[in-house]
Design an enzyme around this catalytic site. Structure first.
Site, PDB file in Angstrom:
ATOM      1  N   PHE A   1       0.867  -1.186   0.000  1.00 16.14           N
ATOM      2  CA  PHE A   1       0.000   0.000   0.000  1.00 16.14           C
ATOM      3  C   PHE A   1       0.899   1.229   0.000  1.00 16.14           C
ATOM      4  O   PHE A   1       1.562   1.526   0.989  1.00 16.14           O
ATOM      5  CB  PHE A   1      -0.940   0.051   1.200  1.00 16.14           C
ATOM      6  CG  PHE A   1      -1.893   1.222   1.110  1.00 16.14           C
ATOM      7  CD1 PHE A   1      -3.069   1.109   0.398  1.00 16.14           C
ATOM      8  CD2 PHE A   1      -1.573   2.439   1.690  1.00 16.14           C
ATOM      9  CE1 PHE A   1      -3.930   2.202   0.272  1.00 16.14           C
ATOM     10  CE2 PHE A   1      -2.423   3.531   1.572  1.00 16.14           C
ATOM     11  CZ  PHE A   1      -3.606   3.416   0.864  1.00 16.14           C
TER      12      PHE A   1
ATOM     13  N   ASP B   1       9.573   3.193   1.633  1.00 18.11           N
ATOM     14  CA  ASP B   1       8.352   3.953   1.931  1.00 18.11           C
ATOM     15  C   ASP B   1       8.122   3.878   3.439  1.00 18.11           C
ATOM     16  O   ASP B   1       7.569   2.902   3.944  1.00 18.11           O
ATOM     17  CB  ASP B   1       7.165   3.375   1.161  1.00 18.11           C
ATOM     18  CG  ASP B   1       5.865   4.125   1.446  1.00 18.11           C
ATOM     19  OD1 ASP B   1       5.838   4.946   2.382  1.00 18.11           O
ATOM     20  OD2 ASP B   1       4.870   3.861   0.753  1.00 18.11           O
TER      21      ASP B   1
ATOM     22  N   LYS C   1       2.912  11.629   6.910  1.00 23.49           N
ATOM     23  CA  LYS C   1       2.122  11.423   8.135  1.00 23.49           C
ATOM     24  C   LYS C   1       2.710  12.135   9.349  1.00 23.49           C
ATOM     25  O   LYS C   1       2.525  13.330   9.510  1.00 23.49           O
ATOM     26  CB  LYS C   1       1.941   9.932   8.376  1.00 23.49           C
ATOM     27  CG  LYS C   1       1.083   9.233   7.316  1.00 23.49           C
ATOM     28  CD  LYS C   1       0.715   7.827   7.723  1.00 23.49           C
ATOM     29  CE  LYS C   1      -0.008   7.065   6.610  1.00 23.49           C
ATOM     30  NZ  LYS C   1      -1.312   7.612   6.260  1.00 23.49           N
TER      31      LYS C   1
END
Length: 426
Positions: free
Chosen positions: A146, A233, A274
């Site tokens: 994801f 990531d 984030k």
């Protein structure tokens, strides 16, 4: 309706249902306030937040240092675009690159934007530095990944819900099994035009799938052997979530105390988002050294809001909080406690098969099918008992509280979780 008029949970949900696109299926709770590890709904009920906005709120809700930096900057200068310099961005870039030990930072806003940016950098590097023929570069990715939901990113997803009816898809990606060095080696040896390997150190949306010991180090070594960029990531796993500043490397001050076996790994390209803002503002970034980032020149890439003064001020404050409050160390310590206590429950449970994770990124595997409603029903029961969590992949519940949580609060949460699970024992 006045914007100041009070609203009920039912009213807020009805408004979103009528006027908003139905691209999410939220738990039916309407939140209006947050502080630290807690959130309150519009009726005033208090909950432990065990999702942290998918690990964006690592520093806790409305951290005064981060909010203060945002408000102060918002009252001074909010946006110039990158047509002009501003007096905050360079300081943020210096702070972040020194923190993560890279030469350069390219600022963006969201995690998906940062992933897209990393893909572009990787391809341009492949053509200009590695000598791959133009438009022939391949990037290896992992199944069940994801990385976001843009058209390019879903092109290499194998989630049918994310993909169906959104084609045609972008080419140039090779999908392999996650946590398989053999699969990576075969892909590298059988494809001469590989530019990079994009990987999550822990697959979050796949259910907090922690790879085998040595996988990441082995993958980095294979990438080096074949002259391929290792792209990490860390949008969800980064910024202290897993008990270290980054899940992939030991650059943080807590590494010597708490690194328990995983060798230090420095990605060639690092993707952050984030918690880079503590959940206060959209801030993301791609970091790399000069030999890689140097391929990006004026006009190649950009964003009106990327690198804006508020984002830069917030980013510095967010990193300050992580360091000054030793949140990586806290995540490591409390994560060990959480898994230890949940393992005790799992040993005698019929409803939970396993608990897994690192730091304060954890999940439990519910003993039912992905198509069942059991995990959702458990999350609804947890909500009634004062704790908010959300299922992923149908039968997995992710637990990721803010890293400012203390031991007493965590033990209270463990009690809520185990008492709730006991209601579902067969």
């Amino acid at each position: 309706m006045s914007v100041l008029e009070k609203i009920t949970s039912e009213g807020a949900i009805a408004l979103e249902d009528k006027y908003g696109a139905h691209n999410y299926h939220p738990l039916p709770v309407v939140l209006s306030r947050g502080e630290g590890v807690f959130v309150w709904d519009v009726e005033g009920k208090k909950y432990y937040d065990f999702l942290s906005a998918y690990s964006a709120v690592n520093q806790g809700h409305c951290h005064p240092k981060i909010v203060g930096a945002m408000v102060n900057q918002a009252q001074t200068l909010t946006l110039t675009s990158r047509a002009f310099y501003n007096d905050v961005l360079g300081r943020f870039e210096k702070y972040a690159t020194e923190t993560f030990k890279f030469d350069k930072l390219l600022p963006m806003n969201t995690g998906a934007e940062a992933v897209e940016t990393a893909l572009k950098i990787c391809r341009k590097w492949a053509y200009e530095k590695k000598g791959i023929p133009e438009n022939q570069a391949q990037i290896i990715v992992c199944k069940n990944n994801f990385h976001g939901r843009t058209t390019t990113i879903i092109s290499f997803s194998n989630d049918p819900v994310a993909r169906k009816n959104f084609g045609p898809f972008t080419e140039g990606f090779i999908k392999i099994e996650y946590d398989s060095l053999q699969a990576l080696e075969e892909a590298l040896e059988n494809n001469s035009n590989v530019a990079g390997f994009l990987v999550e150190p822990i697959q979050g949306e796949a259910g907090v799938y922690v790879p085998s010991e040595g996988y990441l180090a082995g993958a980095k070594a294979l990438c080096e052997k074949h002259g391929v960029l290792f792209i990490a990531d860390e949008v969800q796993t980064g910024i202290a979530r897993t008990g270290r500043l980054l899940a992939t490397c030991g650059n943080c001050s807590c590494a010597d105390k708490h690194c328990s076996g995983t060798p230090e790994i420095k990605p060639d390209v690092l993707i952050l988002g984030k918690a880079l803002s503590g959940g206060a503002y959209p801030v993301s970034a791609v970091l790399a050294n000069d030999d890689i980032m140097g391929v990006i020149r004026p006009g190649n890439h950009g964003s009106t809001f990327g690198g804006n003064p508020i984002a830069a001020a917030v980013g510095m404050a967010a990193l300050d909080v992580i360091k000054n409050e030793e949140l990586a160390q806290n995540a490591f310590k409390l994560g060990e406690l959480f898994r230890s206590e949940l393992h005790k429950f799992v040993e005698g449970s019929t409803i939970v098969n396993a608990v897994r994770g690192k730091g304060l990124l954890n999940a439990i595997l519910i003993n039912d099918t992905e198509e069942s409603s059991t995990a959702w029903d458990i999350c609804m029961a947890l909500k009634e008992n004062g704790l908010l969590a959300k299922p992923t992949h149908g039968n997995i519940i992710r637990f990721a509280p803010p890293l400012v949580m203390n031991k007493e609060q965590l033990l209270d949460c463990i009690s809520i979780i185990t008492r709730t699970l006991q209601q579902f024992e067969k």
